[in-house]
Design a protein around this motif. Sequence first.
Motif, PDB file in Angstrom:
ATOM      1  N   LEU A 131     -46.619  38.988 -31.233  1.00 56.03           N
ATOM      2  CA  LEU A 131     -46.568  40.371 -30.788  1.00 56.03           C
ATOM      3  C   LEU A 131     -47.856  41.109 -31.083  1.00 56.03           C
ATOM      4  CD1 LEU A 131     -45.038  42.649 -33.349  1.00 56.03           C
ATOM      5  CD2 LEU A 131     -44.419  40.273 -33.552  1.00 56.03           C
ATOM      6  N   VAL A 132     -48.190  41.999 -30.166  1.00 55.39           N
ATOM      7  CA  VAL A 132     -49.310  42.921 -30.326  1.00 55.39           C
ATOM      8  C   VAL A 132     -48.674  44.304 -30.283  1.00 55.39           C
ATOM      9  CG1 VAL A 132     -51.494  43.742 -29.381  1.00 55.39           C
ATOM     10  CG2 VAL A 132     -50.900  41.306 -29.194  1.00 55.39           C
ATOM     11  N   GLU A 133     -48.669  44.970 -31.424  1.00 55.48           N
ATOM     12  CA  GLU A 133     -47.921  46.221 -31.541  1.00 55.48           C
ATOM     13  C   GLU A 133     -48.671  47.420 -30.965  1.00 55.48           C
ATOM     14  OE1 GLU A 133     -46.785  46.380 -35.693  1.00 55.48           O
ATOM     15  OE2 GLU A 133     -45.119  44.996 -35.340  1.00 55.48           O
ATOM     16  N   GLU A 134     -48.025  48.570 -31.046  1.00 58.44           N
ATOM     17  CA  GLU A 134     -48.493  49.815 -30.445  1.00 58.44           C
ATOM     18  C   GLU A 134     -49.923  50.164 -30.869  1.00 58.44           C
ATOM     19  OE1 GLU A 134     -45.470  49.195 -31.582  1.00 58.44           O
ATOM     20  OE2 GLU A 134     -44.369  49.466 -29.724  1.00 58.44           O
ATOM     21  N   TYR A 135     -50.739  50.458 -29.870  1.00 65.27           N
ATOM     22  CA  TYR A 135     -52.115  50.934 -30.023  1.00 65.27           C
ATOM     23  C   TYR A 135     -52.974  50.027 -30.903  1.00 65.27           C
ATOM     24  CZ  TYR A 135     -50.019  54.944 -27.802  1.00 65.27           C
ATOM     25  OH  TYR A 135     -49.345  55.744 -26.919  1.00 65.27           O
ATOM     26  N   ALA A 136     -52.686  48.730 -30.919  1.00 64.50           N
ATOM     27  CA  ALA A 136     -53.398  47.775 -31.766  1.00 64.50           C
ATOM     28  C   ALA A 136     -54.906  47.788 -31.509  1.00 64.50           C
ATOM     29  CB  ALA A 136     -52.843  46.371 -31.563  1.00 64.50           C
ATOM     30  N   PHE A 137     -55.314  47.911 -30.253  1.00 70.44           N
ATOM     31  CA  PHE A 137     -56.737  47.905 -29.905  1.00 70.44           C
ATOM     32  C   PHE A 137     -57.141  49.214 -29.221  1.00 70.44           C
ATOM     33  CE2 PHE A 137     -55.527  43.449 -30.169  1.00 70.44           C
ATOM     34  CZ  PHE A 137     -56.547  42.934 -30.948  1.00 70.44           C
ATOM     35  N   ARG A 138     -56.470  50.289 -29.529  1.00 66.71           N
ATOM     36  CA  ARG A 138     -56.725  51.580 -28.884  1.00 66.71           C
ATOM     37  C   ARG A 138     -58.197  51.981 -28.991  1.00 66.71           C
ATOM     38  NH1 ARG A 138     -55.151  57.320 -31.255  1.00 66.71           N
ATOM     39  NH2 ARG A 138     -57.182  56.963 -32.135  1.00 66.71           N
ATOM     40  N   GLU A 139     -58.765  52.277 -27.848  1.00 69.98           N
ATOM     41  CA  GLU A 139     -60.134  52.771 -27.722  1.00 69.98           C
ATOM     42  C   GLU A 139     -61.176  51.857 -28.350  1.00 69.98           C
ATOM     43  OE1 GLU A 139     -60.630  57.062 -28.144  1.00 69.98           O
ATOM     44  OE2 GLU A 139     -58.450  57.265 -27.906  1.00 69.98           O
ATOM     45  N   CYS A 140     -60.974  50.566 -28.213  1.00 68.72           N
ATOM     46  CA  CYS A 140     -62.015  49.585 -28.560  1.00 68.72           C
ATOM     47  C   CYS A 140     -62.904  49.483 -27.325  1.00 68.72           C
ATOM     48  CB  CYS A 140     -61.386  48.242 -28.930  1.00 68.72           C
ATOM     49  SG  CYS A 140     -60.501  48.244 -30.493  1.00 68.72           S
ATOM     50  N   VAL A 141     -63.758  50.465 -27.156  1.00 65.91           N
ATOM     51  CA  VAL A 141     -64.519  50.621 -25.917  1.00 65.91           C
ATOM     52  C   VAL A 141     -65.512  49.489 -25.669  1.00 65.91           C
ATOM     53  CG1 VAL A 141     -64.229  53.126 -25.831  1.00 65.91           C
ATOM     54  CG2 VAL A 141     -66.186  52.155 -27.047  1.00 65.91           C
ATOM     55  N   GLY A 142     -65.890  48.747 -26.700  1.00 61.19           N
ATOM     56  CA  GLY A 142     -66.819  47.633 -26.539  1.00 61.19           C
ATOM     57  C   GLY A 142     -66.156  46.320 -26.178  1.00 61.19           C
ATOM     58  N   LEU A 143     -64.827  46.281 -26.234  1.00 60.62           N
ATOM     59  CA  LEU A 143     -64.080  45.063 -25.921  1.00 60.62           C
ATOM     60  C   LEU A 143     -64.180  44.792 -24.423  1.00 60.62           C
ATOM     61  CD1 LEU A 143     -62.248  42.986 -27.354  1.00 60.62           C
ATOM     62  CD2 LEU A 143     -60.309  44.440 -26.782  1.00 60.62           C
ATOM     63  N   THR A 144     -64.675  43.609 -24.052  1.00 68.64           N
ATOM     64  CA  THR A 144     -64.898  43.322 -22.634  1.00 68.64           C
ATOM     65  C   THR A 144     -63.878  42.370 -22.024  1.00 68.64           C
ATOM     66  OG1 THR A 144     -66.436  41.549 -23.189  1.00 68.64           O
ATOM     67  CG2 THR A 144     -67.386  43.736 -22.789  1.00 68.64           C
ATOM     68  N   GLY A 145     -63.279  41.536 -22.838  1.00 71.34           N
ATOM     69  CA  GLY A 145     -62.282  40.605 -22.325  1.00 71.34           C
ATOM     70  C   GLY A 145     -61.366  40.138 -23.435  1.00 71.34           C
ATOM     71  N   VAL A 146     -60.159  39.785 -23.056  1.00 74.88           N
ATOM     72  CA  VAL A 146     -59.201  39.281 -24.033  1.00 74.88           C
ATOM     73  C   VAL A 146     -58.335  38.215 -23.377  1.00 74.88           C
ATOM     74  CG1 VAL A 146     -57.464  41.066 -23.572  1.00 74.88           C
ATOM     75  CG2 VAL A 146     -57.500  39.935 -25.793  1.00 74.88           C
ATOM     76  N   VAL A 147     -58.067  37.163 -24.136  1.00 74.95           N
ATOM     77  CA  VAL A 147     -57.136  36.127 -23.699  1.00 74.95           C
ATOM     78  C   VAL A 147     -55.926  36.233 -24.613  1.00 74.95           C
ATOM     79  CG1 VAL A 147     -56.717  33.659 -23.432  1.00 74.95           C
ATOM     80  CG2 VAL A 147     -58.966  34.620 -22.873  1.00 74.95           C
ATOM     81  N   ILE A 148     -54.798  36.538 -24.020  1.00 79.46           N
ATOM     82  CA  ILE A 148     -53.562  36.692 -24.779  1.00 79.46           C
ATOM     83  C   ILE A 148     -52.841  35.346 -24.707  1.00 79.46           C
ATOM     84  CG2 ILE A 148     -51.377  37.943 -24.918  1.00 79.46           C
ATOM     85  CD1 ILE A 148     -52.966  40.290 -23.498  1.00 79.46           C
ATOM     86  N   PRO A 149     -52.682  34.664 -25.853  1.00 81.97           N
ATOM     87  CA  PRO A 149     -52.103  33.324 -25.827  1.00 81.97           C
ATOM     88  C   PRO A 149     -50.649  33.318 -25.369  1.00 81.97           C
ATOM     89  CG  PRO A 149     -52.332  34.069 -28.089  1.00 81.97           C
ATOM     90  CD  PRO A 149     -52.969  35.108 -27.220  1.00 81.97           C
ATOM     91  N   SER A 150     -50.186  32.150 -24.948  1.00 74.53           N
ATOM     92  CA  SER A 150     -48.819  32.026 -24.426  1.00 74.53           C
ATOM     93  C   SER A 150     -47.749  32.259 -25.479  1.00 74.53           C
ATOM     94  CB  SER A 150     -48.626  30.657 -23.779  1.00 74.53           C
ATOM     95  OG  SER A 150     -48.836  29.644 -24.734  1.00 74.53           O
TER      96      SER A 150
END
Length: 165
Positions: free
Chosen positions: A106-125
């Motif tokens: 699980l990725v909970e509420e606002y875990a990466f909120r406003e990480c403006v430099g984040l360009t890509g993410v792979v969410i595992p199965s």
Amino acid sequence: MSKRLLVLSFLVFLSSTLYAYSDFSSIAPSGQTLYYEIRGNNVVVTNPLNTDFGGWSTYEKPAGDLTIPSSVNYGNVEYPVVGIGHYAFSLCGNLTSVTIPNSVTLVEEYAFRECVGLTGVVIPSSVVYLGEGAFYGCEGLASAAMSNSVTIIREQTFSGCFNLA
């Protein structure tokens, strides 16, 4: 006398709930200090303080390429990392990439909120839940890959991700 004791007890409780959110910290494989909350026999990555501002005001924010470990050792106990907690990396604007291990469900509420430099993410199965606003305001996010194992996607999960294809 009992009134003073009651007030003192309340102040101790208040200070412990405001400033003792994480149970321990550990160095991630990518070199950043991460904070963890123990939940039963598992842990979730969290921020040093439980605030919607990320709790990083007096701590060094994770930056660059981050690898979250699949387990951490604390007190001679190996804990699987099963989640990314509320506001865990909120406002970590210099975070550019994150590798999420297959142990995370699980990725909970606002875990990466406003990480403006984040360009890509792979969410595992292994992930089945994306909390409200999990990637809210990640303006630089251009790609988010996930499988159909994600069965719950809450509102505003990718709101404000203007570059998301």
